[in-house]
Design a protein around this motif. Structure first.
Motif, PDB file in Angstrom:
ATOM      1  N   ALA A  78     -58.826  21.333 -74.040  1.00 46.90           N
ATOM      2  CA  ALA A  78     -57.446  21.498 -73.591  1.00 46.90           C
ATOM      3  C   ALA A  78     -57.216  20.995 -72.169  1.00 46.90           C
ATOM      4  O   ALA A  78     -56.085  20.709 -71.793  1.00 46.90           O
ATOM      5  CB  ALA A  78     -57.037  22.967 -73.695  1.00 46.90           C
ATOM      6  N   ALA A 130     -56.506  26.426 -69.450  1.00 51.54           N
ATOM      7  CA  ALA A 130     -56.894  27.120 -70.670  1.00 51.54           C
ATOM      8  C   ALA A 130     -57.696  28.347 -70.268  1.00 51.54           C
ATOM      9  O   ALA A 130     -58.205  28.430 -69.140  1.00 51.54           O
ATOM     10  CB  ALA A 130     -57.702  26.215 -71.594  1.00 51.54           C
ATOM     11  N   ALA A 149     -53.754  19.678 -76.856  1.00 53.27           N
ATOM     12  CA  ALA A 149     -53.307  21.040 -77.135  1.00 53.27           C
ATOM     13  C   ALA A 149     -53.932  21.611 -78.398  1.00 53.27           C
ATOM     14  O   ALA A 149     -54.099  22.831 -78.525  1.00 53.27           O
ATOM     15  CB  ALA A 149     -51.784  21.076 -77.240  1.00 53.27           C
ATOM     16  N   ARG A 204     -48.292  25.925 -75.983  1.00 50.25           N
ATOM     17  CA  ARG A 204     -48.577  26.344 -77.352  1.00 50.25           C
ATOM     18  C   ARG A 204     -47.788  27.617 -77.641  1.00 50.25           C
ATOM     19  O   ARG A 204     -47.804  28.561 -76.843  1.00 50.25           O
ATOM     20  CB  ARG A 204     -50.066  26.612 -77.532  1.00 50.25           C
ATOM     21  N   THR A 228     -52.781  28.711 -72.511  1.00 50.56           N
ATOM     22  CA  THR A 228     -53.198  27.312 -72.628  1.00 50.56           C
ATOM     23  C   THR A 228     -51.971  26.422 -72.597  1.00 50.56           C
ATOM     24  O   THR A 228     -51.150  26.468 -73.512  1.00 50.56           O
ATOM     25  CB  THR A 228     -53.977  27.084 -73.931  1.00 50.56           C
ATOM     26  N   SER A 274     -50.131  22.657 -70.338  1.00 51.42           N
ATOM     27  CA  SER A 274     -50.271  21.630 -69.335  1.00 51.42           C
ATOM     28  C   SER A 274     -48.916  21.352 -68.703  1.00 51.42           C
ATOM     29  O   SER A 274     -47.863  21.694 -69.258  1.00 51.42           O
ATOM     30  CB  SER A 274     -50.851  20.338 -69.941  1.00 51.42           C
TER      31      SER A 274
END
Length: 357
Positions: free
Chosen positions: A131, A170, A322, A342, A348, A350
């Motif tokens: 991730a 993550a 992802a 997500r 998690t 970005s």
């Protein structure tokens, strides 16, 4: 003027100093009811005593001036929300300070490094590495970004990587024996470790951190290395500044396969811009009439609708990293970072820096 109070009287009634009242007047937070046009004296009403006391209290707990101004004009529910937000900010600051104190203790007394040992699930660690790996910096002039930060918590480890243009995070659950520690792992060791995690070995990964010495027992192999001697950026502060507290952000669900195919299509629309003296094809994200995400050509940039420019390759990397069929893109205007999240894992995600259109 028997129903008015001088600035000195309000100072005594509120707990603010006269100079503070003058400052909050100039800042538009607490303006006097009347200013004598001849003497310039400020006069306040009885109704302004309670707001002045509120300002004094908010000032004592360190609330920023813009939020103090909002609190003075807000209803009680909104004030409570501002207080909750500020308390979270203070708690985050205290947590950051404790981590920094731990790091400073080791810096002051390096001869006696503290050892921390972690046991991690191979699958969980592999997913966390996947991730964040794409965001590791490759610029030789920025060695402080050339690895993955492991920020060990009491029951987990947070993995962070950034190359300044994007940042990925993550979290992997872990059994932790020892104090919290931050260690910056070189990318070569990260890649060597990740390759071994694909082995069909259910035994947990054992990671030992002793000062700058790293030791990993994985799939029957022992890897050793040395942590990078750089101070990784304060990613928590970066996150608070970039994507923290964005109540007006648009959260758009996307199908990863469909969006990835659209980005990889050679005919995908882009806008020509220049970055660092070089031409750059910018992908422009917007919303169609149904509120779904779409890629926009240059001819549709004059609208006042929501538009954000990103590096299409970077966005494609974030989608692939992802590891989920459905994601949520969080958009908050053309100059705000784009968050790729997500829906089933708040830890998690970005963040991509926008490109000015």
């Amino acid at each position: 003027m028997s129903d008015l109070h001088s600035i000195g009287e309000l100072a005594r009634a509120s707990g603010l100093t006269v100079s503070a009242l003058r400052f909050y007047d100039s800042a538009g937070v607490l303006e006097p009811a009347l200013v004598d046009p001849v003497t310039g004296y400020r006069w306040y009403t009885d109704e302004q005593i309670t707001p002045a006391r509120l300002v004094a209290g908010l000032r004592r707990i360190g609330m920023p001036v813009p939020e103090i101004a909002a609190a003075v004009r807000a209803d009680p529910a909104a004030v409570h929300q501002l207080l909750d937000t500020h308390l979270r900010r203070l708690a985050d600051g205290l947590t950051d300070a404790r981590r920094e104190v731990t790091r400073l203790r080791a810096l002051v007394d390096p001869a006696r490094p503290v050892t921390t040992m972690l046991l991690l699930s191979p699958a969980g660690l592999a997913a966390a590495l996947d991730a964040v790996r794409f965001a590791v910096g490759t610029d030789p002039e920025l060695p402080m970004l050339s690895g993955v930060l492991l920020d060990v918590e009491p029951d987990a480890v947070r993995l962070v990587a950034t190359d300044r243009h994007r940042l990925a995070l993550a979290r992997a659950e872990a059994d932790v024996d020892g104090p919290p520690v931050r260690v910056f792992v070189p990318v070569a060791l990260v890649d060597e470790l990740r390759a071994l995690l694909d082995a069909a070995d259910p035994r947990p990964v054992r990671l030992t951190v002793a000062g700058t010495d790293l030791r990993v027992l994985v799939a029957g192999r022992t890897l050793t290395g040395t942590a990078l001697p750089y101070d990784f950026p304060d990613y928590r502060r970066l996150l608070r500044d970039a994507v923290g507290e964005r109540p007006d952000a648009r959260r758009i669900p996307v199908d990863v396969a469909a969006l990835s195919a659209a980005l990889a299509d050679p005919a995908a629309p882009t806008v020509a811009r220049e970055y660092g003296g070089r031409p750059l094809a910018v992908t422009v994200l917007g919303l169609d009439d149904q509120g779904s995400l779409c890629l926009l050509p240059a001819t549709e940039l004059t609208s006042d609708e929501l538009r954000i420019g990103v590096d299409g390759g970077y966005l494609l990397d974030a989608l692939n990293a992802a590891g989920a069929p459905q994601l949520v893109l969080e958009l908050d205007g053309p100059i705000a970072p784009l968050a790729v999240r997500r829906p089933d894992d708040a830890e998690t995600y970005s963040v991509l820096m926008p490109i000015r259109l």
